[in-house]
Motif scaffolding. Sequence first.
Motif, PDB file in Angstrom:
ATOM      1  N   ASP A   1       0.826  -1.215   0.000  1.00  0.00           N
ATOM      2  CA  ASP A   1       0.000   0.000   0.000  1.00  0.00           C
ATOM      3  C   ASP A   1       0.854   1.255   0.000  1.00  0.00           C
ATOM      4  OD1 ASP A   1      -2.317  -1.478   0.037  1.00  0.00           O
ATOM      5  OD2 ASP A   1      -2.370  -1.588   2.238  1.00  0.00           O
ATOM      6  N   GLU A   2       2.105   1.106   0.341  1.00  0.00           N
ATOM      7  CA  GLU A   2       2.978   2.280   0.454  1.00  0.00           C
ATOM      8  C   GLU A   2       3.847   2.481  -0.773  1.00  0.00           C
ATOM      9  OE1 GLU A   2       5.205   1.940   4.019  1.00  0.00           O
ATOM     10  OE2 GLU A   2       3.453   1.508   5.267  1.00  0.00           O
ATOM     11  N   ILE A   3       3.749   1.567  -1.702  1.00  0.00           N
ATOM     12  CA  ILE A   3       4.604   1.657  -2.886  1.00  0.00           C
ATOM     13  C   ILE A   3       3.761   2.006  -4.095  1.00  0.00           C
ATOM     14  CG2 ILE A   3       6.081   0.331  -4.451  1.00  0.00           C
ATOM     15  CD1 ILE A   3       7.083  -1.191  -2.041  1.00  0.00           C
ATOM     16  N   GLN A   4       4.288   2.950  -4.873  1.00  0.00           N
ATOM     17  CA  GLN A   4       3.584   3.408  -6.058  1.00  0.00           C
ATOM     18  C   GLN A   4       3.279   2.254  -7.014  1.00  0.00           C
ATOM     19  OE1 GLN A   4       2.614   6.549  -7.029  1.00  0.00           O
ATOM     20  NE2 GLN A   4       1.737   5.578  -8.842  1.00  0.00           N
ATOM     21  N   ARG A   5       2.034   2.169  -7.442  1.00  0.00           N
ATOM     22  CA  ARG A   5       1.693   1.206  -8.485  1.00  0.00           C
ATOM     23  C   ARG A   5       1.781   1.908  -9.828  1.00  0.00           C
ATOM     24  NH1 ARG A   5      -1.987   0.098  -4.498  1.00  0.00           N
ATOM     25  NH2 ARG A   5      -2.080  -2.044  -3.753  1.00  0.00           N
TER      26      ARG A   5
ATOM     27  N   GLY B   1      -2.593   8.490   2.429  1.00  0.00           N
ATOM     28  CA  GLY B   1      -3.342   7.861   1.352  1.00  0.00           C
ATOM     29  C   GLY B   1      -3.289   8.731   0.124  1.00  0.00           C
TER      30      GLY B   1
ATOM     31  N   GLY C   1       3.077   9.033   2.860  1.00  0.00           N
ATOM     32  CA  GLY C   1       2.126   8.450   1.926  1.00  0.00           C
ATOM     33  C   GLY C   1       1.225   7.438   2.586  1.00  0.00           C
TER      34      GLY C   1
ATOM     35  N   ARG D   1      -1.622  -3.095 -13.023  1.00  0.00           N
ATOM     36  CA  ARG D   1      -0.976  -2.162 -12.103  1.00  0.00           C
ATOM     37  C   ARG D   1       0.148  -2.932 -11.403  1.00  0.00           C
ATOM     38  NH1 ARG D   1      -6.128  -1.839 -12.469  1.00  0.00           N
ATOM     39  NH2 ARG D   1      -6.508  -3.385 -10.842  1.00  0.00           N
TER      40      ARG D   1
ATOM     41  N   THR E   1       8.089   6.937   2.560  1.00  0.00           N
ATOM     42  CA  THR E   1       6.705   6.499   2.343  1.00  0.00           C
ATOM     43  C   THR E   1       5.826   6.709   3.554  1.00  0.00           C
ATOM     44  OG1 THR E   1       7.342   4.284   2.991  1.00  0.00           O
ATOM     45  CG2 THR E   1       7.257   4.755   0.633  1.00  0.00           C
TER      46      THR E   1
END
Lengths: 322, 336
Positions: free
Chosen positions: B65-69, B300, B296, B92, B293
């Motif tokens: 959830d913390e890493i850019q898709r 969210g 982030g 994604r 992160t």
Amino acid sequence: MTTNPSLQASGGGELWLIRAAVVAAGIELVVLRLVTRTAIHIPGISRVESPYRVTAEMGRLAYYVAVVLVVVALGSVLWRGLAAGRFGWNAVAIAWFIGAAGATRLGLTSDSTLAWSVVGSVLMLLPAALRRYQPRMLPILLFGMSFALAGLHAATQVNGFGSILGPAPTGFLPIAEALTVLACIASPMLVRTEVRRAPLLIGAGVALATFMALLASPATVKILLLWNFGLAGYFPAFFYAVAFGALAFTALSSRSTDAPLALGLALLVFGGLGLHSSYQSGLVLLGLVALATTNPTRETAAWIPEASEPRPEVSLIPVAAG
Amino acid sequence: MLTRRPPRAPGWLPARRTLFFAFVLLTALILRVTDVNPAVAQSQSIVAWRVDESPDLDPDAPIWDEIQRMSVPLTSQQVTVPAGGGTVPSVRVSAAHHDRILYLNVEWTDNTLNEASGAPEEFTDAAAIQIPAEHGSSVPAVCMGQADGAVNIWQWRADRQKGLDQLGKGADFVDVYPSTDELFFPAQSAGNALATPGADVVQNLVASGFGTLEPASVGVVAGQGRFSDSQWRVVFARPFPAPDEFQPTFEEGLEFDVAFAVWDGHRGDRDGQKSVSSFVRLKVSDTTAGSFTAAGSEGGSSGWLILLSAGLVAFVAYAVVVLVIPKRERPEEESA
């Protein structure tokens, strides 16, 4: 027509440079991006290997010619703006993009620098183009926002920038594509002449051909759309058919009466929504510059009364070069 | 009625233009011959961040959830038969590495769960990742590589995962043929990985062009998929060192090309009928994700909403200034 002092200072007459870039980019698009990429998959192509190689080489040469012309054209806009003593938004936009593209090419900055420069440059060049087509500026606004979103997609996808603010939204591209399709459909609003039969028939023909191609071989046509124009084909075929037809009508209708519009639209199409390289981003930015350029051919239109306004200067400097 | 063409606008004379075009052509030729491209690719990059905690094979591990898709567009495969697919518009992808193991999380939307392929017209959902064997070389053909450019392919299949899960748990015993004699299991006897119990969930394959696809002789790629809320999420994991020359060696600071493919069993996707991407770049970062992160993970996507809203407001304000203020009030045009 009121002219900008920077136009008078520019000396004008360089629309031919944009025209040359359009011709070179068009040849590159057809030969390099379309013919050579698809011909390689034709069974038995090895039997005509020599003609294929010559064609591919011509395409590559056209690519390099187009790259040089785009750099020179954008540089010319920047130079003449500076020579006129103006360093406004447009000059900032072009300088930012050229600087970012050069620095990224040399490995001095990260990919995100270039991606953000495209977003910023599009947004900074857009108002000048909007102002020229006021009040019928909806298609230009839609085009501009779609390219800004496409750039935003690229910018947020590289180097984990989104991690600073949380995962970035991933829906930019479908929205950008929807805006592009709407912009094409709305593009006839930009035509300032009475409707002529030839562009109408050709536009209808393009729409019909696009629709038939998408029905006959949707997968193949969508690949070509993605490769050449950055369109993933999210929407039903009907919309793309109408969009391409409307765009062809607009470009052909304005070809002789509003050359910057026709050239600008061509450059936006040749650049494509994919923004796969700094060359294609340069085509898009040059297209926005063209759209903001004064119209040297408008007075040749038959429907315009005998000239009562001063003849406009021709220049690459956008109208709102401030 | 105006029918005449306007006089030539002041500008470059034809002779100067000819010289200019000669200069452009010469420059282009030099660039072509020297293979120097002034343009730079703006292709997408997936960044594999270093993470402090192993995500293991859990597709729903908090670290994801913390890493850019990154959204990678897909299209149908049209090069070889059976052609088709293209029903999945995008995947994604996010990536991470921990303890010199690379993890790739591939996620896509699929409204139907298809994890059986027992009947003739039953096809399974699946996903695959393709990476050129050699890092930094010219990118091989995206379709199974080429003779001088091998590719390594990791394929995860829902039916394979289900079958293996059930074999492990002793489920569906009724479907298991009672005999253990290889005579009754020809595919297994022939070494078909798909028919071999106990084989890995992810097939590790190598290819050097059409018709050369085969299982890698060494090396294991781990994987685990999970289906929920019409989303497939599959994690692939492989240690950095390459088991052989047909598979890439990952290292921090290096970039790789990577392509993705997805099969939607409900739409009849199988074999070459699939949704495929072109190559995008995968950067194995030497930066720890946790170093930036935290904001982030707490914020969210609200941070994005704020940023985009602020950008929109700024642009509208600028556009109003440029467009709404009458021309006569603009100083540069007053002077004109």
